[in-house]
Scaffold this motif. Sequence first.
Motif, PDB file in Angstrom:
ATOM      1  N   LYS A 118       0.920  -1.226  -0.600  1.00 54.72           N
ATOM      2  CA  LYS A 118      -0.022   0.153  -0.175  1.00 54.72           C
ATOM      3  C   LYS A 118       1.143   1.066   0.252  1.00 54.72           C
ATOM      4  N   THR A 119       0.907   2.320  -0.949  1.00 50.08           N
ATOM      5  CA  THR A 119       1.592   3.179  -1.239  1.00 50.08           C
ATOM      6  C   THR A 119       1.211   3.933  -0.290  1.00 50.08           C
ATOM      7  N   ALA A 120       1.877   5.700  -0.295  1.00 48.80           N
ATOM      8  CA  ALA A 120       1.536   6.493   0.646  1.00 48.80           C
ATOM      9  C   ALA A 120      -0.224   7.013   0.434  1.00 48.80           C
ATOM     10  N   GLU A 121      -0.586   6.851  -0.622  1.00 54.73           N
ATOM     11  CA  GLU A 121      -1.965   7.898  -1.307  1.00 54.73           C
ATOM     12  C   GLU A 121      -3.120   6.871  -1.081  1.00 54.73           C
ATOM     13  N   GLY A 122      -2.401   6.118  -0.103  1.00 60.23           N
ATOM     14  CA  GLY A 122      -3.357   5.114  -0.306  1.00 60.23           C
ATOM     15  C   GLY A 122      -3.855   3.756  -1.213  1.00 60.23           C
ATOM     16  N   ARG A 123      -3.156   3.961  -1.929  1.00 62.45           N
ATOM     17  CA  ARG A 123      -3.535   2.859  -3.627  1.00 62.45           C
ATOM     18  C   ARG A 123      -2.502   1.419  -3.273  1.00 62.45           C
ATOM     19  N   ILE A 124      -2.624   0.274  -4.008  1.00 60.71           N
ATOM     20  CA  ILE A 124      -2.593  -0.915  -3.929  1.00 60.71           C
ATOM     21  C   ILE A 124      -2.102  -1.189  -4.535  1.00 60.71           C
ATOM     22  N   GLU A 125      -0.332  -1.711  -5.063  1.00 57.96           N
ATOM     23  CA  GLU A 125       0.108  -1.667  -6.092  1.00 57.96           C
ATOM     24  C   GLU A 125       0.676  -3.324  -5.782  1.00 57.96           C
ATOM     25  N   ARG A 126       1.002  -4.437  -6.852  1.00 57.54           N
ATOM     26  CA  ARG A 126       2.362  -5.384  -7.322  1.00 57.54           C
ATOM     27  C   ARG A 126       3.312  -5.379  -7.433  1.00 57.54           C
TER      28      ARG A 126
END
Length: 673
Positions: free
Chosen positions: A61-69
Amino acid sequence: MAIARASKRRRISPPDSSSFVEPSSYDGKSTKASEWNLEQQYEQRPRAQKKDVESTRLPIKTAEGRIERLACPESEEETVDSIFGSDDEGVSDTQEMEVEDRPVETPIRQQITEAKEELARIGTLLSENPEEHVGCFRKLAEIGTSPKATIKKLSLATQLAVYKDIIPGYRIRPLGEVDSLEKVSKDVRKLRSFEQALVTNYQNYIQELSQCAKASGDGPSEDTASMATVAISCACNLLLAVPHFNFRSELIKILVDKLSKRNRDGDFIKCLETLEKLFREDDDGNPSLDGVTQLSKLIKARDYRIDESVLNTFLHLRLLSEFSFRGSQTRIDKSDSTDARKAKTKEFRTKKYRKILKERKAVEKEFKEADAIVSHEERDRLQAETLKIVFVAYFRILKTRVPNLTGAVLEGLAKYAHLINQDFFGDLLETLKDLISSTSTEEDPAQEAEGKSLDDPEKPTSHQDSLRSTLLATTTAFTLLEGQDAARSASALHLDLSFFTTHLYKTLHAFALNPDIELSSKTLRLPDPHGSSSSCSQSQPATTNNKVNLKTPSVLLLRALSSILLPRSVPPLRIASFVKQLYICSLQLPEKSAQAVSGLVHQVMKVHGRKVAALWNTEERKGDGVFDALRGDMEGSNPFASTVWEGELLRCHYAPAVREGAKGIERLVRDIK
């Protein structure tokens, strides 16, 4: 002669491999030609694309709240392609390319999981700072357009939680042309844009709930029915959470449309309980007025073919309890005089302190206006308008004689008849007289055998129900004059209550023999095993029908008798007839009812003891002849020709409270003499 040299001959046959040596120039040319042909063949072969390697790493989970793989690193496996590969390998590579070009369908479980994650992310952003993420409202609505029913339900529930969290405590008005052209600061402009976006998306959400709540067709599918249940639940929660906000009428309409149907399912009960809670917790009166207005329109539009419980929601209105307080007849009600005392004893205040107090009062006044506190005058006006609509609906139902709603109307009128205007007394009493007369006609066995049909479930087929309706009508008639002398008020208003008094006197024996006189609608009991199957099936739902007026027939009877006997202007002959009949009925009543009747007779003797004391003395008989207990006319029953000898039997009653009550009445009579 000279000898000639022999000519040189060439060898035609190829030499041996061991002895033959090719020139170097020829060797180089042939090698390059062969290499050129092989490269051209390799260049023309189809190339296979690299396959995507599935990532085995966990998402972050990034600082902007987006979940990335994270992508998996490429493996360093070397794939050596043979330059002499066959044609079958090329065909297989082509087939792999065609398969990879086709779109892969995502499983439903994975779609639901991804939708949950996206809804949670958007909901978190809106809860943290809704003014900065106004566009997320539209994203939530777009997720709800999915064809999957589960994802659509999740979207509706998420929007419900978001709107409950961010809706302000005031009503947002639409901006006019003057407001849009007005020059305001950057913060005000930002707040206005957020409010307008909130109202627009909130309106779209309510329209979506209204469409989902309507189950199309007689037999809707399982997904449609579950979607309607979720939509109705969201509307109920939203109405209770933010009843002050915009589009309240649209939410109430969703509930009223569900109440217009006759089937009582879980959604029907939830809508009913929501309206009752809304009426009980209403402070300013506007939500109650909207709800009562739409319910009255529904009742009239459906031609009074509604469930009885819908009409009983009127009895949960707060105005009916707040208007029930009456002023005292012996003293003048005054407000608290603490402010007047403070005004007399003034405190010394400096000029600076008085200035500070003045500024505080101005600030408090602004706070009250900002909080939109409804004044008492405005609330009383709204409640009076609501009360008018309620009684108009009651009078229309009584006029049309709807059988299944008559009991509910009598329940309401008997409980709140003191709120009716005196101008309606005459018409209401005439209607109650006709109702009692029609009920008495239906109780006739000869007419009952001819006219009553068991196929019609809306007609009151139970004798106990008819007795209760009659008692409620009589109680309503006397409640109209509650708090004042009934005889004087009747003479001043030209009202004749003798019909109700005579009818109650006739039905005393029937009430004494009623086995359900101490049972209310919530009392659990088994059906009559000796009754017919049809009667058992019809009487069983009546035991589970929860009425708003939970008073037993015994309590209603005592209330009506108190209104008749306790006023001081009642003639002695009427008091003596009722006292004699009450003693006769006490021998057949249960313990608690017999104890309550003894207490009522004790109160009557305190007020009218000297008028009927002769009933306890055999030597002071005022009448001649014989007492007729079965005569319907009180004046012709000749009560003073008899005595209350039933008191001797009550002194031997098995209940100690009844024995003490009978002895207490006799002691009171001796003290009066």
